[in-house]
Structures are given as C-alpha cells and as structure tokens.
Design a protein around this motif. Structure first.
Motif, PDB file in Angstrom:
ATOM      1  N   PRO A 153      55.096   1.932  78.381  1.00 18.92           N
ATOM      2  CA  PRO A 153      55.032   1.920  76.917  1.00 18.92           C
ATOM      3  C   PRO A 153      54.955   3.335  76.354  1.00 18.92           C
ATOM      4  O   PRO A 153      54.257   4.191  76.903  1.00 18.92           O
ATOM      5  CB  PRO A 153      53.733   1.147  76.646  1.00 18.92           C
ATOM      6  CG  PRO A 153      52.870   1.405  77.830  1.00 18.92           C
ATOM      7  CD  PRO A 153      53.771   1.703  78.999  1.00 18.92           C
ATOM      8  N   ILE A 154      55.679   3.568  75.280  1.00 19.17           N
ATOM      9  CA  ILE A 154      55.673   4.881  74.620  1.00 19.17           C
ATOM     10  C   ILE A 154      55.484   4.664  73.119  1.00 19.17           C
ATOM     11  O   ILE A 154      56.221   3.895  72.506  1.00 19.17           O
ATOM     12  CB  ILE A 154      56.992   5.637  74.870  1.00 19.17           C
ATOM     13  CG1 ILE A 154      57.193   5.877  76.369  1.00 19.17           C
ATOM     14  CG2 ILE A 154      57.002   6.966  74.123  1.00 19.17           C
ATOM     15  CD1 ILE A 154      58.517   6.549  76.719  1.00 19.17           C
ATOM     16  N   GLN A 178      60.927  19.242  77.710  1.00 19.89           N
ATOM     17  CA  GLN A 178      60.515  19.255  79.113  1.00 19.89           C
ATOM     18  C   GLN A 178      59.237  18.454  79.328  1.00 19.89           C
ATOM     19  O   GLN A 178      59.097  17.731  80.309  1.00 19.89           O
ATOM     20  CB  GLN A 178      60.295  20.712  79.555  1.00 19.89           C
ATOM     21  CG  GLN A 178      59.974  20.876  81.020  1.00 19.89           C
ATOM     22  CD  GLN A 178      61.203  20.691  81.899  1.00 19.89           C
ATOM     23  OE1 GLN A 178      62.328  20.728  81.402  1.00 19.89           O
ATOM     24  NE2 GLN A 178      60.986  20.456  83.180  1.00 19.89           N
ATOM     25  N   ALA A 179      58.313  18.579  78.372  1.00 22.84           N
ATOM     26  CA  ALA A 179      57.029  17.878  78.541  1.00 22.84           C
ATOM     27  C   ALA A 179      57.230  16.370  78.598  1.00 22.84           C
ATOM     28  O   ALA A 179      56.551  15.674  79.361  1.00 22.84           O
ATOM     29  CB  ALA A 179      56.097  18.246  77.386  1.00 22.84           C
ATOM     30  N   LEU A 180      58.164  15.858  77.813  1.00 29.26           N
ATOM     31  CA  LEU A 180      58.417  14.421  77.825  1.00 29.26           C
ATOM     32  C   LEU A 180      59.057  14.002  79.140  1.00 29.26           C
ATOM     33  O   LEU A 180      58.702  12.965  79.722  1.00 29.26           O
ATOM     34  CB  LEU A 180      59.322  14.030  76.653  1.00 29.26           C
ATOM     35  CG  LEU A 180      59.730  12.554  76.575  1.00 29.26           C
ATOM     36  CD1 LEU A 180      58.505  11.654  76.452  1.00 29.26           C
ATOM     37  CD2 LEU A 180      60.681  12.328  75.402  1.00 29.26           C
ATOM     38  N   ILE A 201      61.245   0.614  79.360  1.00 24.27           N
ATOM     39  CA  ILE A 201      60.202   1.175  78.502  1.00 24.27           C
ATOM     40  C   ILE A 201      60.013   0.248  77.296  1.00 24.27           C
ATOM     41  O   ILE A 201      60.939  -0.472  76.906  1.00 24.27           O
ATOM     42  CB  ILE A 201      60.537   2.606  78.007  1.00 24.27           C
ATOM     43  CG1 ILE A 201      61.792   2.616  77.144  1.00 24.27           C
ATOM     44  CG2 ILE A 201      60.697   3.553  79.176  1.00 24.27           C
ATOM     45  CD1 ILE A 201      62.058   3.959  76.485  1.00 24.27           C
ATOM     46  N   ASP A 202      58.813   0.266  76.764  1.00 25.25           N
ATOM     47  CA  ASP A 202      58.517  -0.386  75.489  1.00 25.25           C
ATOM     48  C   ASP A 202      58.335   0.730  74.473  1.00 25.25           C
ATOM     49  O   ASP A 202      57.477   1.594  74.667  1.00 25.25           O
ATOM     50  CB  ASP A 202      57.219  -1.192  75.565  1.00 25.25           C
ATOM     51  CG  ASP A 202      57.327  -2.410  76.455  1.00 25.25           C
ATOM     52  OD1 ASP A 202      58.460  -2.811  76.782  1.00 25.25           O
ATOM     53  OD2 ASP A 202      56.282  -2.962  76.816  1.00 25.25           O
ATOM     54  N   LEU A 203      59.117   0.733  73.417  1.00 21.53           N
ATOM     55  CA  LEU A 203      59.003   1.789  72.420  1.00 21.53           C
ATOM     56  C   LEU A 203      58.320   1.235  71.172  1.00 21.53           C
ATOM     57  O   LEU A 203      58.848   0.337  70.515  1.00 21.53           O
ATOM     58  CB  LEU A 203      60.385   2.352  72.070  1.00 21.53           C
ATOM     59  CG  LEU A 203      60.362   3.569  71.145  1.00 21.53           C
ATOM     60  CD1 LEU A 203      59.652   4.750  71.805  1.00 21.53           C
ATOM     61  CD2 LEU A 203      61.771   3.970  70.751  1.00 21.53           C
ATOM     62  N   VAL A 217      63.586  10.026  73.510  1.00 18.29           N
ATOM     63  CA  VAL A 217      62.922   9.125  74.445  1.00 18.29           C
ATOM     64  C   VAL A 217      63.950   8.385  75.293  1.00 18.29           C
ATOM     65  O   VAL A 217      63.800   8.235  76.514  1.00 18.29           O
ATOM     66  CB  VAL A 217      62.022   8.134  73.678  1.00 18.29           C
ATOM     67  CG1 VAL A 217      61.495   7.042  74.599  1.00 18.29           C
ATOM     68  CG2 VAL A 217      60.870   8.869  73.026  1.00 18.29           C
ATOM     69  N   ALA A 218      65.014   7.923  74.632  1.00 20.71           N
ATOM     70  CA  ALA A 218      66.030   7.155  75.367  1.00 20.71           C
ATOM     71  C   ALA A 218      66.684   8.006  76.449  1.00 20.71           C
ATOM     72  O   ALA A 218      66.913   7.535  77.573  1.00 20.71           O
ATOM     73  CB  ALA A 218      67.086   6.640  74.390  1.00 20.71           C
TER      74      ALA A 218
END
Lengths: 388, 142
Positions: A153-154, A178-180, A201-203, A217-218
């Motif tokens: 989940p994000i 980069q952190a993501l 993933i759950d957005l 994110v994708a």
C-alpha cells in the motif's frame, strides 16, 4: 479468596498481548522478533489480532480493530509469511500488511508497518479523503473483499509517498525519485523476500495529488515488477472500493501492445462553454491512429475527440464516436487511460472508473499512462528490485 | 459529419507509449488469478474468528492420509514431491470462507491442491472440499 479461571487459550492470548506490547520497540524490519525470543502465538490469526489490538496501530486519529486475515503468502521456502489483515475503523475498513513467522514454538511477529504509515492511513480514514468514483453498483470491488494475495500500500499526499517501509518526497515531474525506488526495493527485497506472487500495489491518493505523482509511483512499481495497481476510491458506499488497473509494463509480451490498444488521453485544461459549464477535453487513439471528429466537439479544440461535462457521459460518447468512426468495431485488447502531469487525481479517476465498463473490457486490461515528455527513464532508473 | 482517422506520429501517442522504462518489469510475476467479483464483505468480527490456517496446515501435515481415496493418485501427482508439499497461500474468498493452496512449489504452469475451508454450524473451521487448480491462483494478472 476467589479467582476467575480463564480457559488456557484465553490466558495465553492475554499474556501474549501484554508481552507483545512490552517488547514491541524491538520489532522492526529485518529484525526478527523470533531472534529476540519474543512472544509466540498458537495461531496466525491470534498473532495478527494481537498486533492490531496491541494499540500500536491505533496511534493515529482513529483506533483500529481486527476483523480477520484476508490473505497470507508464504515467502519462498522460508517459514515467513506476508500477511494482510482487515481492520475496521469508525469510517470504514482497510487492509494492513504485516509479516509473521511460523516457528516450531508458534507464530511470531516478524515485521509490521512503519508508524508513520499507520498515522497517514488514519488521517485518510478520518477525512475520507480519497477520490470519488461514482459508478454503477457492482462495478467496483470492495477493497477489503478483493480476493487476492497481499499488496504494497502507498499513500500519496502532500507531495509524499508514504509506505509501510518508509516515506519518500516526490518531485514535481513523473520521474520516480531515487528514494521512492529504494522504498519499493525494500518492499520487494526485504519484506516479500523477492517472492514471485506479491506483484501489486494499493494506491491511496489524496484527490489533490497530481497525475505526475501517480506516474512516479506507477513507474517505480512497474520497474520492480509490481504491475497491478489498485486505486482505492470512494464510491458512495460505506466502505472503500478498489479500481483495478495495470502499471505501464510494455515490451514484456504480456503488457500493452500499441497495435491493439485504445488510448484515451485527458487534457489538463478544461474548456468553459458559453453556457458557463466546464468541458473536459479528451483525445483518442485506436491501434496507433488518432481519432479526430471532422467537426471538433464544441467548445473544445480541433484535435479533441470527446468534450465531456461529466464522467457519466464518457461511456455513451466514446461508444458513439467509435461507431461513427469504424464500420466494424475495432479489436481492442487493452485500454490505456493517460493524462497530463498536472491533472489532479481526483479529477481523473471519476472518468477512469467509467472506461472499462463502458468498453466491456476486463479490468485487468486497463492501463494507466502519461502524456508528456517522459524522457527515457531507463538510463537513470536503477531497478529497485535489484539488491544493491 | 463523419469523423476521420489518420496515421499519427504526434506527441500524444508517442508520449503515451514512451513507457519502455517499465519494460524491465519481471514478467514472470504474471500468472493466473480468480476474479474478485462476488466476494462478500461483512464487518461482523465473528465471520473471521478462528484459524483457517491451522486447519489447512493440519491437513497438509497429515498427507497422504488426508487425501480422499477416489482421486488419490491424481492428487499425489500434483503434490509431488510429497515431502515438500505444504500450505503456500491462504486467501479469504468471502465471509467465513477461505481457499488454501497446498503445493510442493508454486510456479506458473504447475498445479496445486486447493482446499475450500469454511466455518461450520458450530463455528468450527473445516475443510469443505478439495480440488486441483493453478498453483498461481489469486496472483495478479495482466
């Protein structure tokens, strides 16, 4: 003196909850509670329940209560399990990941989400601050009822991606920072132990988040092989709903084939007609050909295929345009819904939710895409799934 | 007025499809899944009480004696090698209903024994039926 005698199972559970609360700070990612000789539970359900009822998960705005396990996935050949539980709050139920281990002595808690994720989740719950997708009944699955294995989940809000393994600040563009990528890598490598099953993933995005953020994110997820993206929305019911989409995986043979894809592109700027009503322009491509009506739909510009005043109008308008354009219906295997970077997610998702049902395609064939200068992420994007 | 089509190399399409950054995704993750439709949702905590995983684990620990006799050979073929067969996945499929996959390994193209686990009339969890299905059942799919 009299004493109330509890059944042995009850005593074990109560003792376990107390012990768990005392020992909680020692449990973290990559740090096995089993190594610390912490609490064991006779069953996975009791271990999961103890995590939720310990109170730690209720540290946010709302307190959460355990409803049950929704899915468990054994991680490779190990005794570790990725577990997803259903927890309820005042304003709905959510899914929460954790990691348990089946030891010879019983079940132990291996890992649970970062408290910042739980706080962000509580804030989402408190404000019911998710995009609205008001489609016909039965089109969307209840998030907690979705039959699937556990997912990452994000939460997207305030320009940050908050995950159970940490938080990353997002840039203004579509490129994943980069952190993501590292957070996704931590999930894939450390939490799921590179198990092949968990690939989604759950957005949970604040409606004001931009399409740039969703794209970030994708891309980060897709590059690590997490190709299914559930957009968690509100559809007017008491509980949250899940809109199933695919991240833009292409060239793998299983992903999007441009020659048989329908691409619907949403423009950022709406156009206000003479009657004062805002119209949303869409462009359309089918199998690599741009579809343009000879007469642009007023009041939108010439290249516009659809000029809509509400998401409800998308289905009929799209079907009518296809019927006017093609003598026989085009063979569409996949559909991509794309938007320009500054489109707010809360504006796009109501339209996105209508695409698959309008075209009668399986929701597994609905991709999200991006309109804009993407540059080539390949050069600078390290695969998060790879160990450093 | 009839709409027209024309070949396009416009930025719109190019940009939509400039997605090769993601082509490195692990396609091996793709597998089969069951549809989500029809899943029920209940907030009644009692729906989830108990331990379906314990039931599934005990069934797997008791192999091969727990196999039904009528399709025994068929099940044994799926579970080969038998010593490594164990529960690999548990998924809630509705109120008071779970599916547990028992397999020796989970790979696309392989099969698994799928246990249907339900709550009985006295709230006990029990294996309701046994079947054979894809070991990748409930994986996300494209």
């Amino acid at each position: 003196m009299t004493a109330t005698v509890l059944p042995p199972g009850r005593r074990t559970l109560i003792a376990a909850i107390v012990l768990l609360a005392l020992l909680w700070p020692t449990t973290g990612l990559g740090q096995s509670s089993a190594d610390n000789d912490t609490t064991t539970f006779p069953s996975a359900s009791q271990a999961a329940r103890a995590v939720v009822e310990s109170g730690r998960l209720g540290s946010g705005v709302q307190s959460l209560s355990f409803e049950g396990i929704t899915a468990m996935e054994r991680l490779g050949d190990s005794s570790h399990w990725l577990v997803e539980v259903s927890v309820s709050a005042d304003r709905g139920s959510v899914r929460l990941p954790m990691k348990l281990s089946d030891t010879r002595r019983g079940w132990v808690v291996e890992w649970m989400p970062d408290p910042r994720y739980e706080r962000a989740l509580s804030q989402i719950l408190d404000g019911r601050a998710l995009p609205s997708a008001d489609t016909a009944d039965g089109v969307l699955d209840r998030w907690n009822a979705a039959v699937r294995i556990p997912s990452l989940p994000i939460i997207l809000r305030d320009g940050r991606a908050v995950t159970p393994v940490g938080t990353a600040r997002l840039s203004n563009g579509p490129r994943p920072p980069q952190a993501l990528q590292e957070l996704v890598g931590t999930w894939v490598n450390d939490v799921t132990e590179r198990a092949r099953g968990p690939a989604s993933i759950d957005l949970l995005a604040a409606p004001s988040s931009t399409w740039n953020h969703l794209t970030s994110v994708a891309y980060a997820a897709a590059a690590a092989g997490l190709f299914r993206m559930y957009l968690i929305v509100e559809d007017g019911s008491e509980d949250f709903a899940a809109l199933s989409t695919a991240t833009p995986v292409s060239g793998s043979g299983r992903g999007l084939d441009p020659k048989s894809a329908l691409i619907l592109g949403m423009d950022e700027e709406s156009v206000v007609g003479p009657e004062g009503i805002a119209h949303r322009p869409f462009r359309l491509s089918v199998a690599g050909e741009l579809v343009e009506p000879d007469a642009s739909p007023a009041p939108c510009a010439a290249s516009t295929a659809l000029c809509l005043t509400s998401p409800d109008a998308l289905g009929d308008a799209l079907i009518q345009l296809l019927e006017r354009t093609y003598a026989s219906p085009p063979s569409v295997s996949h559909v991509m819904f794309a938007a320009t970077g500054n489109v707010e997610i809360g504006q796009a998702i109501p339209y996105l939710a209508h695409v698959a049902p309008s075209l009668g395609i399986d929701r597994g064939r609905l991709f999200v895409g991006y309109i804009g200068e993407t540059a080539d992420f390949t050069e600078s994007t390290r695969r998060p799934g790879e160990r450093r | 007025m009839k709409p027209h089509r024309h070949n396009l190399s416009a930025a719109f399409l190019c940009c939509c499809l400039t997605l090769t950054a993601c082509s490195t995704g692990d396609s091996a993750r793709a597998g089969e899944s069951k549809p989500n439709a029809g899943a029920e949702h209940h907030n009644d905590e009692e729906d989830f009480a108990g331990d379906p995983m314990g039931v599934a684990s005990r069934w797997a620990d008791g192999l091969p004696e727990t196999l039904p006799t009528d399709r025994r050979d068929e099940y044994l073929e799926v579970l080969t090698p038998l010593p490594s067969a164990r529960v690999v996945r548990l998924v809630r499929v509705g109120a008071g209903r779970y599916r547990a996959l028992v397999a020796s390994e989970v790979e696309s193209g392989r099969k698994a024994v799928i246990l249907s686990i339900q709550r009985g009339s006295e709230a006990e969890w029990r294996v309701d039926s046994i079947d054979i299905g894809a070991s990748t059942a409930y994986w996300p799919n494209l």
